[in-house]
Design a protein around this motif. Structure first.
Motif, PDB file in Angstrom:
ATOM      1  N   LEU A   1       0.862  -1.176   0.000  1.00 16.29           N
ATOM      2  CA  LEU A   1       0.000   0.000   0.000  1.00 16.29           C
ATOM      3  C   LEU A   1       0.901   1.230   0.000  1.00 16.29           C
ATOM      4  CD1 LEU A   1      -2.659  -1.347   2.530  1.00 16.29           C
ATOM      5  CD2 LEU A   1      -2.895  -1.123   0.054  1.00 16.29           C
TER       6      LEU A   1
ATOM      7  N   LEU B   1      -6.747   0.769   0.836  1.00 16.99           N
ATOM      8  CA  LEU B   1      -6.985  -0.522   0.193  1.00 16.99           C
ATOM      9  C   LEU B   1      -8.347  -0.556  -0.493  1.00 16.99           C
ATOM     10  CD1 LEU B   1      -6.191  -3.443  -0.443  1.00 16.99           C
ATOM     11  CD2 LEU B   1      -7.144  -4.088   1.787  1.00 16.99           C
TER      12      LEU B   1
ATOM     13  N   VAL C   1      -4.056  -4.925  -5.838  1.00 17.43           N
ATOM     14  CA  VAL C   1      -2.998  -4.753  -4.851  1.00 17.43           C
ATOM     15  C   VAL C   1      -2.013  -5.908  -4.985  1.00 17.43           C
ATOM     16  CG1 VAL C   1      -4.192  -6.019  -2.982  1.00 17.43           C
ATOM     17  CG2 VAL C   1      -2.559  -4.199  -2.411  1.00 17.43           C
TER      18      VAL C   1
END
Length: 122
Positions: free
Chosen positions: A22, A51, A57
């Motif tokens: 992140l 997120l 991700v």
């Protein structure tokens, strides 16, 4: 099932934690359920900033035994409708250790938290 998919599933089932890329690498506890990884963020739970706004991700699963990297992959990110995700929510609650209010987790999560599904990209 491909070798990578098998490695992801095995790694996610064996280890209760993973790393998400992140704003910086973030450690997160999770649950594996029905081909995806589920995480809870916000409120009193782990903080995984941004997120829920991502499309995908980068995830790293490490060995529970020695911390060695098992597998890395990109996952599609989607916010979960907690009311409609009963089995996934039950799996998450089972993995949540040492909660102060374990009998009321679902209610607290619905009020304070976001549940996110991470689906490995094939």
């Amino acid at each position: 099932m491909s070798d990578n998919t098998s490695a992801i599933e095995e790694g996610a089932k064996k280890s209760g934690i993973l790393w998400l890329t992140l704003d910086r690498p973030r450690l997160a506890w999770h649950a594996w359920h029905d081909g995806s990884i589920y995480v809870v963020t916000g409120g009193e739970e782990q903080q995984l900033p941004g997120l829920d706004a991502l499309d995908r991700v980068h995830v790293t699963l490490r060995s529970k035994d020695n911390g060695a990297r098992l597998v890395e992959f990109d996952a599609a990110v989607s916010v979960v409708d907690q009311a409609a995700a009963g089995d996934a929510m039950a799996a998450l609650a089972k993995e949540r250790l040492n909660a102060r209010d374990s009998e009321h987790l679902a209610e607290r999560w619905a009020r304070e938290c976001t549940v996110v599904r991470l689906t490995p990209e094939r």
